[in-house]
Design a protein around this motif. Sequence first.
Motif, PDB file in Angstrom:
ATOM      1  N   GLN A 165      36.685   6.419  69.843  1.00 24.14           N
ATOM      2  CA  GLN A 165      36.025   5.580  68.857  1.00 24.14           C
ATOM      3  C   GLN A 165      36.623   5.843  67.481  1.00 24.14           C
ATOM      4  N   PHE A 166      36.981   4.766  66.810  1.00 20.48           N
ATOM      5  CA  PHE A 166      37.560   4.884  65.470  1.00 20.48           C
ATOM      6  C   PHE A 166      37.007   3.756  64.622  1.00 20.48           C
ATOM      7  N   ALA A 167      36.267   4.090  63.573  1.00 20.94           N
ATOM      8  CA  ALA A 167      35.700   3.093  62.662  1.00 20.94           C
ATOM      9  C   ALA A 167      34.940   2.012  63.419  1.00 20.94           C
ATOM     10  N   GLY A 168      34.216   2.423  64.450  1.00 16.68           N
ATOM     11  CA  GLY A 168      33.424   1.481  65.231  1.00 16.68           C
ATOM     12  C   GLY A 168      34.197   0.676  66.247  1.00 16.68           C
ATOM     13  N   GLU A 169      35.483   0.949  66.389  1.00 21.24           N
ATOM     14  CA  GLU A 169      36.335   0.229  67.342  1.00 21.24           C
ATOM     15  C   GLU A 169      36.824   1.190  68.423  1.00 21.24           C
ATOM     16  N   GLU A 170      37.029   0.644  69.623  1.00 25.58           N
ATOM     17  CA  GLU A 170      37.637   1.430  70.693  1.00 25.58           C
ATOM     18  C   GLU A 170      39.153   1.373  70.522  1.00 25.58           C
ATOM     19  N   MET A 171      39.791   2.528  70.465  1.00 23.45           N
ATOM     20  CA  MET A 171      41.239   2.638  70.363  1.00 23.45           C
ATOM     21  C   MET A 171      41.733   3.513  71.512  1.00 23.45           C
ATOM     22  N   VAL A 172      42.899   3.178  72.043  1.00 25.66           N
ATOM     23  CA  VAL A 172      43.460   3.936  73.162  1.00 25.66           C
ATOM     24  C   VAL A 172      44.804   4.508  72.741  1.00 25.66           C
ATOM     25  N   LYS A 197      46.921   7.137  52.082  1.00 30.40           N
ATOM     26  CA  LYS A 197      46.671   7.073  50.642  1.00 30.40           C
ATOM     27  C   LYS A 197      45.624   8.116  50.281  1.00 30.40           C
ATOM     28  N   ALA A 198      45.972   9.026  49.404  1.00 30.53           N
ATOM     29  CA  ALA A 198      45.066  10.106  49.023  1.00 30.53           C
ATOM     30  C   ALA A 198      43.734   9.553  48.531  1.00 30.53           C
ATOM     31  N   GLY A 199      42.647  10.072  49.095  1.00 33.51           N
ATOM     32  CA  GLY A 199      41.322   9.671  48.660  1.00 33.51           C
ATOM     33  C   GLY A 199      40.871   8.312  49.153  1.00 33.51           C
ATOM     34  N   GLU A 200      41.581   7.698  50.106  1.00 36.22           N
ATOM     35  CA  GLU A 200      41.207   6.386  50.628  1.00 36.22           C
ATOM     36  C   GLU A 200      39.764   6.411  51.142  1.00 36.22           C
ATOM     37  N   THR A 201      38.987   5.400  50.763  1.00 32.96           N
ATOM     38  CA  THR A 201      37.582   5.349  51.168  1.00 32.96           C
ATOM     39  C   THR A 201      37.333   4.352  52.292  1.00 32.96           C
ATOM     40  N   GLN A 202      38.332   3.567  52.675  1.00 31.93           N
ATOM     41  CA  GLN A 202      38.214   2.665  53.807  1.00 31.93           C
ATOM     42  C   GLN A 202      38.835   3.305  55.045  1.00 31.93           C
ATOM     43  N   PRO A 203      38.418   2.860  56.243  1.00 29.56           N
ATOM     44  CA  PRO A 203      39.114   3.311  57.446  1.00 29.56           C
ATOM     45  C   PRO A 203      40.602   2.987  57.318  1.00 29.56           C
ATOM     46  N   GLU A 204      41.457   3.895  57.794  1.00 27.16           N
ATOM     47  CA  GLU A 204      42.896   3.763  57.559  1.00 27.16           C
ATOM     48  C   GLU A 204      43.680   4.265  58.769  1.00 27.16           C
TER      49      GLU A 204
END
Length: 227
Positions: A2-9, A136-143
């Motif tokens: 799970q990553f930022a509410g998404e399933e990632m493989v 990006k240092a300090g990024e506040t969004q999923p990245e």
Amino acid sequence: MQFAGEEMVLLKNNAMYWPTERALLVADLHLEKGSFYAQHGQMLPPYDSRETLERLADSVKATGARRVITLGDNFHDDDGTHRLDPYAAGMLESLTRALDWVWITGNHDENMQRSFGAQLTEELEIGGIVLRHEAKAGETQPELSGHYHPKMRLRVRGRHIARPCGVVSRGEARADRMILPAFGAYTGGMDAGDPVILDALKPASEIDAVLPAKGKLISFALFREAA
């Protein structure tokens, strides 16, 4: 995972598949690295681009991906697009024709000379997740990013080995962020626990190295915020 509410493989070949978007994500292909070094007198087998593209095509077939999004350093240098041999160039052109393909550029190829008919951009946002080359240092969004070529060093059956891995940061009220492993055939690596990587993902409550093994995703703690 799970990553930022998404399933990632995270695949064993160092690509990551995003099922909701039917997108295959790959970082740091470094195509034509062999020919770049040959120009400077260091002779390497000139087949790295073919190998990388063949593995990418296999990943597309295995996952059923309809999109490919690269996370920068696609070519080892800006002129690498012109050094592809006809076979490798044909492979790449076939892939970009068949798929919705986006090149995100990196520090090695910020002035890519050819796009092969695909979209070319510095970064991309999909579903609130920012995709770029370098965290990006300090990024506040999923990245999601690449750049660092993280590797986990392990001791297995009395031998020391290094395996490409992802590095994920999480925390309460903090966005999930992840550095993907390098996908290219001729890519070295930086220790996943190197302070440079950890600092790139802070602030975070926890940072883990992750890698697939025997059908599971194994995590190794790299950092825990002091209570």
